[in-house]
Design a protein around this motif. Structure first.
Motif, short mmCIF file in Angstrom:
data_model
loop_
_atom_site.label_atom_id
_atom_site.label_comp_id
_atom_site.label_asym_id
_atom_site.label_seq_id
_atom_site.Cartn_x
_atom_site.Cartn_y
_atom_site.Cartn_z
N VAL A 101 0.79 -1.13 0.05
CA VAL A 101 0.01 -0.01 -0.03
C VAL A 101 0.90 1.40 -0.03
CG1 VAL A 101 -0.22 0.16 2.57
CG2 VAL A 101 -2.34 0.97 0.94
N VAL A 102 1.90 1.06 0.56
CA VAL A 102 3.02 2.34 0.46
C VAL A 102 3.86 2.24 -0.63
CG1 VAL A 102 4.84 3.41 1.74
CG2 VAL A 102 2.88 2.49 3.08
N ILE A 103 4.34 1.01 -1.18
CA ILE A 103 5.27 0.93 -2.24
C ILE A 103 4.45 1.22 -3.51
CG2 ILE A 103 6.51 -0.71 -3.37
CD1 ILE A 103 6.73 -2.50 -0.89
N VAL A 104 3.04 1.06 -3.72
CA VAL A 104 2.60 1.50 -5.09
C VAL A 104 2.81 3.05 -5.35
CG1 VAL A 104 0.38 2.07 -5.97
CG2 VAL A 104 0.75 -0.25 -5.02
N PRO A 105 2.75 3.93 -4.47
CA PRO A 105 2.87 5.45 -4.85
C PRO A 105 4.30 5.66 -4.94
CG PRO A 105 2.15 5.13 -2.50
CD PRO A 105 1.86 4.06 -3.28
N LEU A 106 5.34 5.05 -4.28
CA LEU A 106 6.63 5.20 -4.41
C LEU A 106 7.20 4.72 -5.80
CD1 LEU A 106 7.93 4.27 -0.93
CD2 LEU A 106 7.57 6.64 -1.99
N ILE A 107 6.74 3.36 -6.40
CA ILE A 107 6.94 3.07 -7.62
C ILE A 107 6.41 3.98 -8.59
CG2 ILE A 107 6.52 1.29 -9.22
CD1 ILE A 107 6.76 -0.76 -6.86
N GLY A 108 5.27 4.64 -8.46
CA GLY A 108 4.80 5.34 -9.55
C GLY A 108 5.49 6.56 -9.80
N TRP A 109 6.01 7.05 -8.47
CA TRP A 109 6.74 8.33 -8.36
C TRP A 109 8.24 8.14 -8.92
CZ3 TRP A 109 10.86 9.29 -5.10
CH2 TRP A 109 11.56 10.73 -4.90
N ALA A 110 8.94 7.02 -8.47
CA ALA A 110 10.16 6.80 -8.94
C ALA A 110 10.59 6.35 -10.15
CB ALA A 110 10.64 5.77 -8.06
N ILE A 111 9.74 5.47 -10.78
CA ILE A 111 9.75 4.73 -12.12
C ILE A 111 9.12 5.44 -13.28
CG2 ILE A 111 9.52 2.52 -13.45
CD1 ILE A 111 9.96 1.17 -11.03
N TYR A 112 8.01 5.93 -13.02
CA TYR A 112 7.14 6.35 -13.79
C TYR A 112 6.76 8.05 -13.82
CZ TYR A 112 6.16 1.62 -14.59
OH TYR A 112 6.40 0.16 -14.79
N LYS A 113 7.52 8.48 -12.84
CA LYS A 113 7.50 10.04 -12.63
C LYS A 113 5.95 10.57 -12.47
CE LYS A 113 12.14 10.38 -13.22
NZ LYS A 113 12.03 8.91 -13.41
N LYS A 114 5.22 9.67 -11.87
CA LYS A 114 3.97 9.90 -11.53
C LYS A 114 3.56 10.83 -10.39
CE LYS A 114 -0.77 7.71 -10.94
NZ LYS A 114 -1.18 8.18 -12.13
N ARG A 115 2.87 11.96 -10.48
CA ARG A 115 2.69 12.71 -9.40
C ARG A 115 2.09 12.07 -8.30
NH1 ARG A 115 2.34 18.29 -10.66
NH2 ARG A 115 2.89 18.98 -12.63
N GLN A 228 -10.21 -0.68 -11.21
CA GLN A 228 -9.09 -0.15 -11.46
C GLN A 228 -9.08 0.68 -12.49
OE1 GLN A 228 -5.81 -2.85 -9.55
NE2 GLN A 228 -5.08 -0.97 -10.20
N LYS A 229 -9.94 0.54 -13.64
CA LYS A 229 -10.24 1.21 -14.71
C LYS A 229 -10.70 2.90 -14.17
CE LYS A 229 -12.10 0.70 -19.39
NZ LYS A 229 -11.07 0.38 -20.27
N PHE A 230 -11.31 3.04 -13.38
CA PHE A 230 -11.87 4.39 -12.83
C PHE A 230 -11.06 4.95 -11.45
CE2 PHE A 230 -15.43 1.07 -13.91
CZ PHE A 230 -15.50 1.69 -15.42
N ILE A 231 -10.09 4.36 -10.99
CA ILE A 231 -9.58 5.09 -9.71
C ILE A 231 -8.01 4.77 -9.78
CG2 ILE A 231 -11.56 4.76 -8.20
CD1 ILE A 231 -10.16 2.49 -6.64
N SER A 232 -7.27 5.58 -9.03
CA SER A 232 -5.73 5.58 -9.12
C SER A 232 -5.33 4.36 -8.57
CB SER A 232 -5.11 7.06 -8.37
OG SER A 232 -5.47 6.82 -6.88
N GLU A 233 -4.09 4.11 -8.76
CA GLU A 233 -3.37 2.77 -8.17
C GLU A 233 -3.33 2.97 -6.72
OE1 GLU A 233 -2.50 5.06 -10.50
OE2 GLU A 233 -0.76 4.05 -11.88
N THR A 234 -2.79 4.21 -6.15
CA THR A 234 -2.72 4.28 -4.80
C THR A 234 -3.93 4.10 -3.92
OG1 THR A 234 -0.80 5.75 -5.01
CG2 THR A 234 -1.81 5.85 -2.89
N LYS A 235 -5.13 4.72 -4.58
CA LYS A 235 -6.38 4.54 -3.77
C LYS A 235 -6.96 2.98 -4.05
CE LYS A 235 -9.19 7.82 -3.90
NZ LYS A 235 -10.19 8.84 -4.00
N ALA A 236 -6.37 2.33 -4.88
CA ALA A 236 -7.01 1.15 -4.97
C ALA A 236 -6.00 0.50 -4.03
CB ALA A 236 -6.33 0.42 -6.35
N ALA A 237 -4.95 0.48 -3.84
CA ALA A 237 -3.96 -0.28 -2.92
C ALA A 237 -4.61 -0.06 -1.41
CB ALA A 237 -2.64 0.10 -2.82
N ILE A 238 -5.00 1.36 -1.16
CA ILE A 238 -5.62 1.56 0.12
C ILE A 238 -6.71 0.83 0.47
CG2 ILE A 238 -6.55 3.55 1.57
CD1 ILE A 238 -4.71 5.25 0.19
#
Length: 293
Positions: A101-115, A228-238
């Motif tokens: 649940v914490v790793i998902v936003p970190l991967i998105g930020w570090a690898i995919y430059k996702k806000r 997951q078609k409708f919400i963000s990865e981080t919110k999905a993980a939460i």
């Protein structure tokens, strides 16, 4: 409206997985963990393939490739979790796996430059703490099982990220069926190498495999993929992290387990995590969060 449909789908998925703890424990009394994984993926994939038979006639080559990638990631995550459980406690295994649940936003930020959304990040951290209170018996010991469980969390995080990525362009039903069948193929290949390919039919235990295949696999992963078609990865993980919360609720309601202060704190933190990520309270809006590298 679609966002709320996605959130409801993931809540139902987490509830199904939370309810599956008891069923899985029954199944593991009769079947090995590897037999359990292979059969549940096969049942899930075949059931969905039959239900959506006409739709599957139009599956595209690109969907097959992406579904196979998801299936491979999914099986690897389950395998790491299963093997890790043999060397560590169930509580530590559950907690370390849920760290995704914490790793998902970190991967998105570090690898995919996702806000990174500050509210979702705050919710992810609170959810992880809540899971810790619910499941973890605090200990400073570290073993190979803990490491494998943490690797499982990383792999599950990639599964959530790639599901969100692929479902934007592919049919979620096609994607789910292919990934479950791909995971089943990997599962039976592993069984052949382990000499466990002969899966016995045991009265009573078969029901647990069927339940896990239909509800814990087919229904749950279809709901996850569509949602997951409708919400963000981080919110999905939460939201998916509430699996442990539902497991606790059902243990109290069905098995008569007594709620402790630690369990109450954990449940409250998980619910607060969802509330923060959903409502975006004003006091957090003033907090700065670096959004780009």
């Amino acid at each position: 409206m679609r966002k709320y449909i996605g959130e409801l789908g993931l809540i139902i998925t987490a509830f199904i997985w939370g309810s599956g703890f008891v069923v899985t424990s029954i199944s593991l009394d009769y079947y090995s963990a590897y037999q359990n994984m292979a059969v549940r993926f096969l049942i899930g994939g075949v059931i969905l393939g039959l239900v959506f038979y006409k739709k599957m006639k139009h599956v595209q080559k690109g969907t097959v490739i992406k579904g196979a990638i998801l299936g491979s990631i999914l099986y690897l995550a389950f395998a790491l979790q299963t093997v890790g459980l043999q060397f560590t406690t169930p509580s530590k295994n559950a907690f370390l796996t849920a760290v995704n649940v914490v790793i998902v936003p970190l991967i998105g930020w570090a690898i995919y430059k996702k806000r990174m959304d500050k509210f979702e990040v705050a919710g992810a951290v609170l959810a992880m703490l809540g899971i810790g209170f619910l499941s973890l018996k605090f200990s400073a010991e570290l073993n190979i099982g803990d490491i494998l469980s943490f690797l499982c969390a990383i792999v599950f995080a990639f599964h959530i990220i790639y599901t969100a990525k692929f479902v934007k362009t592919e049919n979620p039903i096609h994607l789910t069926v292919v990934q479950l069948l791909a995971a089943a193929v990997m599962g039976f290949i592993i069984l052949l190498f382990r000499g466990e390919a002969a899966v016995p039919i045991v009265d009573g235990a078969v029901f647990s495999l069927v339940y896990l295949g239909i509800f814990g696999t087919a229904a749950a992963f279809l709901l996850q993929t569509v949602a997951q078609k409708f919400i963000s990865e981080t919110k999905a993980a939460i939201i998916l992290s509430t699996e442990s919360f539902w497991g606790m609720v059902l243990s109290i309601a069905v098995l008569g387990e007594v709620i402790t202060l630690k369990m109450a704190v954990g449940a409250a933190l998980i619910l607060l995590a969802i509330l923060i990520s959903e409502t975006k309270p004003r006091f957090l809006k003033a907090m700065p969060l670096r959004e780009k590298v």
